[in-house]
Write a protein that holds these residues in place. Structure first.
Motif, PDB file in Angstrom:
ATOM      1  N   ALA A  48     -17.628  31.445  65.451  1.00 28.96           N
ATOM      2  CA  ALA A  48     -17.980  30.275  64.649  1.00 28.96           C
ATOM      3  C   ALA A  48     -19.494  30.504  63.929  1.00 28.96           C
ATOM      4  N   ALA A  49     -20.189  31.414  64.327  1.00 28.95           N
ATOM      5  CA  ALA A  49     -21.521  31.976  63.749  1.00 28.95           C
ATOM      6  C   ALA A  49     -21.153  32.501  62.389  1.00 28.95           C
ATOM      7  N   ALA A  50     -20.077  33.336  62.444  1.00 31.37           N
ATOM      8  CA  ALA A  50     -19.889  34.130  61.225  1.00 31.37           C
ATOM      9  C   ALA A  50     -19.241  33.257  60.309  1.00 31.37           C
ATOM     10  N   ASP A  51     -18.541  31.860  60.767  1.00 30.57           N
ATOM     11  CA  ASP A  51     -17.968  31.071  59.628  1.00 30.57           C
ATOM     12  C   ASP A  51     -19.269  30.116  59.103  1.00 30.57           C
ATOM     13  N   LEU A  52     -20.213  29.932  60.163  1.00 28.93           N
ATOM     14  CA  LEU A  52     -21.292  29.192  59.628  1.00 28.93           C
ATOM     15  C   LEU A  52     -22.268  29.834  58.357  1.00 28.93           C
ATOM     16  N   LEU A  53     -22.320  31.274  58.699  1.00 26.93           N
ATOM     17  CA  LEU A  53     -22.978  31.993  57.653  1.00 26.93           C
ATOM     18  C   LEU A  53     -22.211  31.760  56.369  1.00 26.93           C
TER      19      LEU A  53
END
Length: 390
Positions: A68-73
């Protein structure tokens, strides 16, 4: 080839204008805005429920949060820049921001692929090598693995910094098609073919192992049922409630460790001796039959929950492949750049979907995540509902 609004009188390196994409850009703007809204809200919800819900704070769900952090970036920083370039058919951020954009774009993709590898490997080790799983996916080991996904992605695409330029075919920043070779070709092959191939291999091994365990368990249950149906007393002896202990003891006495049988008289004497003993003390309950060597070891946790989570992770993997496969295949087939620009832009737009679809899959295929989403949304909208009731 690069186009601009002045029929190529001057070449603008940050322009992606072409008459064939003037109308299509509005679809790209609408699609990108929707991806940004859904991706931001869904991935923020995923991080929040992981923090607030104690049931979801597991080592495995930490991998989900890393994804999810990669997608938020991508959704929070990169997708709005892409929408702006589509709207104006021009990159307005300059050369430095274009290089930063390209580096962060491939960093996000590489972290997603490496996290998918860790998820698949963790699911396999959970049923095949539990000791290795506890060692690698413990608190400290998991922290190192999550940090490594970002460090490896940054270290692998960092050397391509001079090669990140504006790509008019997709109206966004990427690395130059020829300037970064052969290093860029090796990287893409490693991440998108070797990396995703390893993910598929792990899920195939999980399927094979679970299938073999299910067959072994079925054979074991059939053998248990057939053994219960066999007559327990030989040659017309009556079966009474107190005979169960006698029968078990006589079976243990009738065969020694070498497999040789006692005579019928010795077995009868043994039964009589045990019967006299049973009159003095209550007969112990019969010992359960040991499971055969082929019987599967119990899987960690609830089997049904393990299967549901594994199916969810496999679906996330399939969606990732489905989003990127058209874009990769088109770039491989169209090395000369002869395909229409709108085809390249459409395939690039499909990759945007990957950054917002995962929370939808979590809500649809994971009971705990879906319930946590509903509770958090209910709490967030409670002040608004109270205001409307006044």
């Amino acid at each position: 080839m690069m186009w601009n609004a002045t029929d190529n009188v001057t070449v603008d390196p940050f322009s992606c204008y072409h008459p064939s994409v003037v109308g299509y850009r509005y679809f790209g703007v609408l699609w990108g805005s929707l991806v940004t809204a859904v991706g931001m809200s869904g991935n923020i919800l995923t991080v929040l429920v992981f923090i607030l819900d104690r049931r979801l704070r597991t080592h495995f769900n930490a991998l989900i949060v890393n994804l999810a952090a990669a997608d938020l970036l991508y959704c929070g920083l990169l997708q709005p820049a892409s929408v702006d370039s589509y709207l104006h058919l021009h990159w307005r951020g300059g050369a430095t921001w274009c290089r930063v954009f390209g580096l962060l774009l491939f960093l996000s993709n590489s972290v997603s692929i490496l996290t998918l590898c860790l998820i698949a490997a963790g699911r396999y080790l959970m049923i095949a090598r539990q000791g290795v799983y506890r060692l690698l996916f413990s608190g400290r080991g998991l922290a190192l693995l999550l940090t490594a996904t970002w460090a490896v992605g940054l270290a692998s695409f960092g050397p391509l910094w001079p090669a990140f330029v504006f790509a008019p075919q997709v109206c966004t920043c990427s690395f130059h098609r020829t300037r970064g070779r052969p290093y860029s070709t090796v990287l893409l092959f490693f991440y998108f073919f070797v990396g995703l191939g390893c993910v598929g291999l792990f899920y195939f091994l999980i399927y094979w192992r679970v299938r073999a365990a299910s067959r072994a368990l079925l054979r074991y249950r059939i053998s248990r049922r057939s053994s219960r149906k066999k007559p327990a007393v030989a040659e017309g002896e009556g079966t009474t409630e107190g005979d169960s202990g006698v029968q078990t003891q006589s079976c243990e006495i009738s065969c020694d460790v070498t497999g040789s049988s006692h005579s019928a008289a010795e077995a009868g004497a043994s039964k009589a001796a045990v019967s006299r003993t049973d009159q003095k003390a209550p007969a112990p309950a019969p010992a359960p039959a040991p499971a055969p060597a082929s019987a599967p070891a119990p899987s960690p946790g609830d089997d049904g929950e393990f299967d549901r989570v594994t199916r969810m992770c496999f679906t996330v993997f399939l969606c990732f492949v489905g989003c990127f496969a058209p874009f990769i295949l088109l770039n491989i087939a169209d090395r000369g750049g002869r395909a229409p620009q709108v085809a390249h832009m459409f395939c690039a737009n499909l990759t945007w979907l990957n950054s917002c679809i995962n929370p939808i899959l979590y809500a649809a295929m994971n009971r705990q995540f879906g319930q946590a989403y509903r509770v958090l949304l209910s709490r967030a909208t409670q002040p608004l509902r109270r205001l409307c009731q006044r």
